[in-house]
Design a protein around this motif. Structure first.
Motif, PDB file in Angstrom:
ATOM      1  N   LEU A  85      -3.182  12.072  -8.550  1.00 18.65           N
ATOM      2  CA  LEU A  85      -2.457  10.916  -8.033  1.00 18.65           C
ATOM      3  C   LEU A  85      -1.995  11.116  -6.587  1.00 18.65           C
ATOM      4  CD1 LEU A  85      -1.229   8.113  -8.692  1.00 18.65           C
ATOM      5  CD2 LEU A  85       0.850   9.304  -9.388  1.00 18.65           C
ATOM      6  N   GLY A  86      -1.368  12.238  -6.320  1.00 24.53           N
ATOM      7  CA  GLY A  86      -0.704  12.468  -5.033  1.00 24.53           C
ATOM      8  C   GLY A  86      -1.575  12.259  -3.812  1.00 24.53           C
ATOM      9  N   ALA A  87      -2.683  12.992  -3.749  1.00 24.86           N
ATOM     10  CA  ALA A  87      -3.555  12.895  -2.577  1.00 24.86           C
ATOM     11  C   ALA A  87      -4.249  11.538  -2.543  1.00 24.86           C
ATOM     12  CB  ALA A  87      -4.579  14.025  -2.588  1.00 24.86           C
ATOM     13  N   THR A  88      -4.626  11.050  -3.728  1.00 28.09           N
ATOM     14  CA  THR A  88      -5.334   9.769  -3.794  1.00 28.09           C
ATOM     15  C   THR A  88      -4.462   8.646  -3.242  1.00 28.09           C
ATOM     16  OG1 THR A  88      -6.128  10.667  -5.883  1.00 28.09           O
ATOM     17  CG2 THR A  88      -6.884   8.474  -5.302  1.00 28.09           C
ATOM     18  N   ALA A  89      -3.170   8.725  -3.550  1.00 26.04           N
ATOM     19  CA  ALA A  89      -2.247   7.682  -3.089  1.00 26.04           C
ATOM     20  C   ALA A  89      -2.255   7.563  -1.573  1.00 26.04           C
ATOM     21  CB  ALA A  89      -0.836   8.000  -3.590  1.00 26.04           C
ATOM     22  N   MET A  90      -2.522   8.648  -0.876  1.00 28.33           N
ATOM     23  CA  MET A  90      -2.540   8.630   0.578  1.00 28.33           C
ATOM     24  C   MET A  90      -3.821   8.025   1.144  1.00 28.33           C
ATOM     25  SD  MET A  90       0.374   9.865   1.285  1.00 28.33           S
ATOM     26  CE  MET A  90       0.289  10.068   3.057  1.00 28.33           C
ATOM     27  N   VAL A  91      -4.929   8.189   0.461  1.00 25.39           N
ATOM     28  CA  VAL A  91      -6.212   7.849   1.071  1.00 25.39           C
ATOM     29  C   VAL A  91      -6.955   6.686   0.416  1.00 25.39           C
ATOM     30  CG1 VAL A  91      -6.592  10.161   2.016  1.00 25.39           C
ATOM     31  CG2 VAL A  91      -7.377   9.630  -0.309  1.00 25.39           C
ATOM     32  N   TYR A  92      -6.436   6.150  -0.728  1.00 24.25           N
ATOM     33  CA  TYR A  92      -7.229   5.153  -1.472  1.00 24.25           C
ATOM     34  C   TYR A  92      -7.332   3.849  -0.690  1.00 24.25           C
ATOM     35  CZ  TYR A  92      -3.368   2.142  -2.866  1.00 24.25           C
ATOM     36  OH  TYR A  92      -2.328   1.253  -2.869  1.00 24.25           O
ATOM     37  N   THR A  93      -8.328   3.049  -1.072  1.00 26.35           N
ATOM     38  CA  THR A  93      -8.448   1.711  -0.501  1.00 26.35           C
ATOM     39  C   THR A  93      -8.521   0.717  -1.645  1.00 26.35           C
ATOM     40  OG1 THR A  93     -10.829   1.623  -0.580  1.00 26.35           O
ATOM     41  CG2 THR A  93      -9.860   2.655   1.351  1.00 26.35           C
ATOM     42  N   SER A  94      -8.433  -0.552  -1.332  1.00 21.51           N
ATOM     43  CA  SER A  94      -8.395  -1.552  -2.402  1.00 21.51           C
ATOM     44  C   SER A  94      -9.694  -1.577  -3.206  1.00 21.51           C
ATOM     45  CB  SER A  94      -8.123  -2.935  -1.800  1.00 21.51           C
ATOM     46  OG  SER A  94      -9.154  -3.229  -0.880  1.00 21.51           O
ATOM     47  N   HIS A  95     -10.820  -1.228  -2.576  1.00 24.03           N
ATOM     48  CA  HIS A  95     -12.055  -1.254  -3.369  1.00 24.03           C
ATOM     49  C   HIS A  95     -12.385   0.112  -3.989  1.00 24.03           C
ATOM     50  CE1 HIS A  95     -13.695   0.166   0.479  1.00 24.03           C
ATOM     51  NE2 HIS A  95     -14.574   0.762  -0.285  1.00 24.03           N
ATOM     52  N   TRP A  96     -11.534   1.110  -3.799  1.00 19.87           N
ATOM     53  CA  TRP A  96     -11.751   2.410  -4.459  1.00 19.87           C
ATOM     54  C   TRP A  96     -10.416   2.956  -4.948  1.00 19.87           C
ATOM     55  CZ3 TRP A  96     -16.519   3.638  -5.798  1.00 19.87           C
ATOM     56  CH2 TRP A  96     -16.749   4.912  -6.350  1.00 19.87           C
ATOM     57  N   THR A  97      -9.881   2.259  -6.003  1.00 27.64           N
ATOM     58  CA  THR A  97      -8.582   2.622  -6.546  1.00 27.64           C
ATOM     59  C   THR A  97      -8.778   3.265  -7.910  1.00 27.64           C
ATOM     60  OG1 THR A  97      -7.774   0.630  -5.477  1.00 27.64           O
ATOM     61  CG2 THR A  97      -6.263   1.749  -6.980  1.00 27.64           C
ATOM     62  N   THR A  98      -8.366   4.501  -8.026  1.00 27.58           N
ATOM     63  CA  THR A  98      -8.594   5.225  -9.286  1.00 27.58           C
ATOM     64  C   THR A  98      -7.601   4.771 -10.346  1.00 27.58           C
ATOM     65  OG1 THR A  98      -7.147   7.006  -8.569  1.00 27.58           O
ATOM     66  CG2 THR A  98      -9.502   7.265  -8.108  1.00 27.58           C
ATOM     67  N   LEU A  99      -7.889   5.088 -11.600  1.00 30.44           N
ATOM     68  CA  LEU A  99      -7.054   4.638 -12.717  1.00 30.44           C
ATOM     69  C   LEU A  99      -5.591   5.042 -12.597  1.00 30.44           C
ATOM     70  CD1 LEU A  99      -8.715   4.717 -16.233  1.00 30.44           C
ATOM     71  CD2 LEU A  99      -7.801   2.802 -14.925  1.00 30.44           C
ATOM     72  N   PRO A 100      -5.299   6.312 -12.305  1.00 28.22           N
ATOM     73  CA  PRO A 100      -3.876   6.684 -12.228  1.00 28.22           C
ATOM     74  C   PRO A 100      -3.104   5.794 -11.264  1.00 28.22           C
ATOM     75  CG  PRO A 100      -5.225   8.642 -12.206  1.00 28.22           C
ATOM     76  CD  PRO A 100      -6.165   7.477 -12.119  1.00 28.22           C
ATOM     77  N   LEU A 101      -3.744   5.415 -10.148  1.00 26.01           N
ATOM     78  CA  LEU A 101      -3.077   4.532  -9.193  1.00 26.01           C
ATOM     79  C   LEU A 101      -2.821   3.163  -9.799  1.00 26.01           C
ATOM     80  CD1 LEU A 101      -4.938   5.417  -5.907  1.00 26.01           C
ATOM     81  CD2 LEU A 101      -2.458   5.505  -6.278  1.00 26.01           C
ATOM     82  N   GLY A 134     -11.271   0.304 -12.287  1.00 27.48           N
ATOM     83  CA  GLY A 134     -10.579   1.562 -11.985  1.00 27.48           C
ATOM     84  C   GLY A 134     -11.142   2.710 -12.787  1.00 27.48           C
ATOM     85  N   LEU A 135     -11.496   2.417 -14.048  1.00 28.95           N
ATOM     86  CA  LEU A 135     -12.056   3.460 -14.891  1.00 28.95           C
ATOM     87  C   LEU A 135     -13.367   3.957 -14.310  1.00 28.95           C
ATOM     88  CD1 LEU A 135     -11.936   5.082 -17.506  1.00 28.95           C
ATOM     89  CD2 LEU A 135     -13.172   3.240 -18.634  1.00 28.95           C
ATOM     90  N   GLU A 136     -14.216   2.996 -13.904  1.00 25.80           N
ATOM     91  CA  GLU A 136     -15.503   3.372 -13.330  1.00 25.80           C
ATOM     92  C   GLU A 136     -15.288   4.211 -12.066  1.00 25.80           C
ATOM     93  OE1 GLU A 136     -18.193   0.020 -13.038  1.00 25.80           O
ATOM     94  OE2 GLU A 136     -19.225   1.097 -11.422  1.00 25.80           O
ATOM     95  N   THR A 137     -14.369   3.732 -11.211  1.00 26.98           N
ATOM     96  CA  THR A 137     -14.051   4.457  -9.979  1.00 26.98           C
ATOM     97  C   THR A 137     -13.615   5.889 -10.289  1.00 26.98           C
ATOM     98  OG1 THR A 137     -13.306   2.391  -9.015  1.00 26.98           O
ATOM     99  CG2 THR A 137     -12.626   4.418  -7.899  1.00 26.98           C
ATOM    100  N   SER A 168     -14.735   5.204   0.232  1.00 28.83           N
ATOM    101  CA  SER A 168     -14.647   5.961  -1.015  1.00 28.83           C
ATOM    102  C   SER A 168     -14.849   7.457  -0.740  1.00 28.83           C
ATOM    103  CB  SER A 168     -15.692   5.453  -2.005  1.00 28.83           C
ATOM    104  OG  SER A 168     -16.971   5.518  -1.418  1.00 28.83           O
ATOM    105  N   THR A 169     -15.599   7.744   0.330  1.00 24.91           N
ATOM    106  CA  THR A 169     -15.894   9.144   0.656  1.00 24.91           C
ATOM    107  C   THR A 169     -14.627   9.970   0.829  1.00 24.91           C
ATOM    108  OG1 THR A 169     -17.760   8.275   1.876  1.00 24.91           O
ATOM    109  CG2 THR A 169     -17.261  10.603   2.191  1.00 24.91           C
ATOM    110  N   ILE A 170     -13.649   9.388   1.495  1.00 24.99           N
ATOM    111  CA  ILE A 170     -12.441  10.169   1.774  1.00 24.99           C
ATOM    112  C   ILE A 170     -11.670  10.469   0.490  1.00 24.99           C
ATOM    113  CG2 ILE A 170     -10.857   8.249   2.256  1.00 24.99           C
ATOM    114  CD1 ILE A 170      -9.837   9.936   4.641  1.00 24.99           C
ATOM    115  N   VAL A 171     -11.762   9.536  -0.487  1.00 25.03           N
ATOM    116  CA  VAL A 171     -11.120   9.780  -1.787  1.00 25.03           C
ATOM    117  C   VAL A 171     -11.808  10.942  -2.498  1.00 25.03           C
ATOM    118  CG1 VAL A 171     -10.546   8.788  -4.026  1.00 25.03           C
ATOM    119  CG2 VAL A 171     -10.459   7.357  -1.979  1.00 25.03           C
ATOM    120  N   VAL A 172     -13.149  10.866  -2.534  1.00 25.59           N
ATOM    121  CA  VAL A 172     -13.913  11.931  -3.191  1.00 25.59           C
ATOM    122  C   VAL A 172     -13.652  13.272  -2.487  1.00 25.59           C
ATOM    123  CG1 VAL A 172     -16.227  12.758  -3.752  1.00 25.59           C
ATOM    124  CG2 VAL A 172     -15.668  10.348  -4.030  1.00 25.59           C
TER     125      VAL A 172
END
Ligand SMILES: Nc1ncnc2c1ncn2[C@@H]1O[C@H](COP(=O)(O)OP(=O)(O)OP(=O)(O)O)[C@@H](O)[C@H]1O
Ligand SMILES: [Mg+2]
Lengths: 266, 388
Positions: free
Chosen positions: A208-224, A64-67, A136-140
């Motif tokens: 956190l907010g926007a990421t929570a909507m678009v994240y996937t299991s292989h691109w989960t950021t630390l706050p999530l 998650g940190l790397e992500t 991951s693109t949609i998260v970025v």
């Protein structure tokens, strides 16, 4: 200092100290303490441990940190480039209506809840022609859209304050617009550039907010992940992960603040 | 060939000889307000012309039209021997120094001076030599490694000039370059600028100022501006000795302006005219010089320089008028006497007087006919303003 008498200064410090303790030291202090806690029943932890920290460095959260770092780095660099470009273009524009329109468009993402930004992306890219759902693109992208607004704001303000005499002096000496942008304008804007890079990076790390909507299991950021850990009852591990993340973010911000030229000492 | 190279080649072929600046009926308006009205002026190659005028008269605007930072609504601007009206600023190749210098704060003095050469892609091998030369001319060589913030105001001003000179322009535009300096430094820099121009005799200089001393000291010719218009242009001497308008008389040097009525007028040996004029209802006419023939009975303004007036005994002078003293100021080496004649204030500047007149006393002011100039118009409005 705006206050001259010793008494007034002492009172000011006391007030400042109280709020500093309440708003910064207390929550973050407890967080750090919790990172090293095995059990916490009374006012203070009853036993300490390093196992939370070890767990934080365990494969899963570390991913998650790397992500998070990659997402924050890519999105803040793109945001800085796009934001600066837009701010420069806006400054050169003559048409007032067009200016207002561009300004509004760039402000929109931070005027609405970030969840809405995530939702909008999800709706827009879940079916063809561009299918980005689960990448991951949609998260970025979500992060980019959010932090570009800040970069644009900061650069716009800095460009407005820039004395046009510098650019005109450069032009009178034979510098084409592109040359004077590179050699005069951007160097003079450097403090604003690094400042807004740092801001964008920090904002993206904590998003956190926007990421929570678009994240996937292989691109989960630390706050999530922190949110999930806490949700599953692992508060102390969550605290440990947060402490690690805080340390690293601060280190990056410190490094960015070291980028400076003579323009900083103007 | 790139455009920059093309620009340089034709600049080189344009000078020497083809340089200079020419305004042809240039009109500039900001949001519909005309701030430069049908302005025409020529600066010959190697000539220094001062644009002199009160604040807001459009001097900077005229200069910016040459530099390319404002676009004339109509008219043409020529600089360095070519029509630059439609060229962007960076293709004009003119040296420019503005009031606040605008030195690049993130570059050393040396880099500031080299900026124009690098921007114009001058051969690398030539740059150090030309930078050194520009720094030498302005006396800034010892400061080459400093940053602008480490320099005094006067030193920054020299760097700004060195930076403009390094590109070897045939035209130099200076917008109140001395206004940020204190009085003492200003007179030193004035001498410095005069020396620089002797060193670069082919460079045309357009020098904006609202300081008449700067204009008189430095300029070959002075263009007086007021209210977006060119009022009068001439050599410093012409404007000072033979002003053609009340405005120029009041703005270039001090002057007393008195409304007079012409009694008679006759040609004079030097090609001008000698007129006998009456100040107010005065019975005894006085003699003055006029550039043109004037009919008896016409109203004119008489321009008298305060330092060319003398206190005199009436019986010894035919060319004198009577006035009542209202104030006497002793200024160490000189006296300044204010007096009233037919409701107008007149000032006299003289070397220290042995027997200064008392306030309320009636005295005679004498002047020689060739120092008194008739100007069209009645000076009632300006008579007092001009004497200050
Ligand atoms: N960018 C601008 N927009 C609108 N009006 C302007 C602008 N620049 C100048 N003006 C107006 O044009 C007029 C002439 O200005 P200009 O700067 O040429 O005066 P100046 O003779 O140089 O005065 P000063 O001695 O105070 O520098 C002024 O009335 C000023 O208010
Ligand atoms: Mg001006």
């Amino acid at each position: 200092m705006l206050l001259y008498t010793r008494r007034a200064q002492r009172i000011a410090w006391a007030v400042f100290g109280f709020f500093f303790l309440l708003l910064f030291v207390l929550p973050f202090g407890i967080l750090v303490l919790a990172a090293f806690t095995r059990q916490w029943n009374g006012a203070f932890p009853s036993s300490y441990t390093f196992s939370n920290i070890t767990a934080a460095f365990h494969k899963d959260p570390l991913d998650g940190l790397e992500t998070s770092l990659i997402t924050a780095f890519v999105s803040s660099v793109i945001a800085l480039a796009v934001g600066t470009w837009a701010a420069l273009a806006l400054d050169a524009m003559r048409n007032r209506g067009g200016k207002a329109l561009i300004q509004t468009v760039f402000m929109l993402p931070i005027a609405v809840p970030s969840v809405v930004v995530g939702l909008a992306l999800l709706v827009a890219f879940s079916q063809g022609p561009v299918l980005l759902n689960g990448t991951s693109t949609i998260v970025v992208m979500a992060h980019c859209i959010l932090v570009t607004a800040y970069a644009f704001q900061q650069l716009s303000a800095a460009i407005t304050r820039l004395d046009p005499a510098y650019e005109q002096a450069a032009a009178s000496l034979g510098a084409r617009p592109y040359y004077s942008l590179l050699r005069v304008k951007l160097p003079l804007l450097l403090p604003a550039l690094t400042g807004s890079l740092a801001l964008c990076f920090a904002l993206s790390m904590g998003e956190l907010g926007a990421t929570a909507m678009v994240y996937t299991s292989h691109w989960t950021t630390l706050p999530l992940r922190i949110y999930a850990l806490d949700d599953r009852g692992h508060q102390f591990v969550a605290a440990a992960v947060t402490a690690v993340m805080m340390t690293i973010t601060l280190a990056v911000l410190l490094a960015i603040s070291k980028i400076r030229t003579r323009a900083n000492f103007r | 060939m790139t455009e920059a190279e093309a620009g340089r080649t034709d600049r080189r072929s344009a000078s020497p000889g083809g340089g200079g600046i020419r305004f042809e009926d240039v009109t500039v308006a900001y949001n519909g307000t005309v701030v430069l009205d049908s302005f025409s002026l020529e600066v010959a190659p190697g000539e220094v012309v001062a644009l002199l005028g009160p604040s807001g008269s459009g001097k900077t605007t005229a200069l910016r039209a040459v530099a390319g930072f404002v676009r004339p609504a109509s008219g043409r601007v020529y600089a360095g021997g070519r029509d630059v009206t439609d060229l962007p600023p960076y293709k004009r190749g003119l040296g420019m120094v503005v009031q606040q210098y605008a030195l690049f704060p993130h570059m050393r003095v040396e880099q500031n001076v080299a900026f124009g050469l690098k921007a114009q892609k001058v051969a690398k091998a030539q740059i150090p030599g030309r930078v050194a030369e520009a720094l030498r001319m302005t006396g800034m060589s010892p400061f080459a490694q400093r940053y602008p913030r480490e320099l005094s105001g006067g030193q920054q001003q020299r760097v700004a000039i060195a930076r403009a000179l390094a590109i070897q322009p045939s035209v130099l535009l200076l917008d109140e370059p001395l206004s940020a300096l204190d009085a003492q430094l200003r007179s030193g820099m004035l001498a410095e600028l005069a020396r620089l121009h002797r060193e670069l005799p082919d460079v045309s200089i357009l020098y904006v100022t609202h300081d008449q001393i700067e204009a008189l000291t430095l300029a070959d010719r002075i263009a007086v501006m007021n209210d977006a218009r060119l009022v009068e242009v001439g050599t410093a001497r012409e404007l000072y000795k033979r002003p053609g308008t009340e405005f120029a008389a009041g703005f270039v040097g001090n002057s007393n302006l008195l409304p007079v009525t012409v009694a008679e007028c006759a040609p004079h040996a030097d090609g001008s005219f000698r007129a006998a004029v009456r100040i107010g209802t005065q019975s005894q006419p006085v003699a003055a010089t006029s550039a043109e023939a004037v009919a008896a009975g016409e109203a004119r303004t008489l321009c008298l320089r305060p330092h060319l007036l003398e206190l005199a005994a009436a019986e010894h002078h035919d060319n004198a008028f009577q006035a009542r003293v209202t104030e006497v100021q002793w200024r160490g080496s000189s006296h300044r006497v204010f007096a009233e004649v037919h409701g107008h204030e007149v000032r006299l500047d003289a070397n220290e007087l042995r027997n200064p007149p008392g306030i309320g006393e009636t005295v005679w002011f004498h002047f020689s006919a060739q120092d008194a100039v008739l100007i069209p118009g009645s000076g009632a409005a300006l008579a007092e303003g001009g004497a200050r």
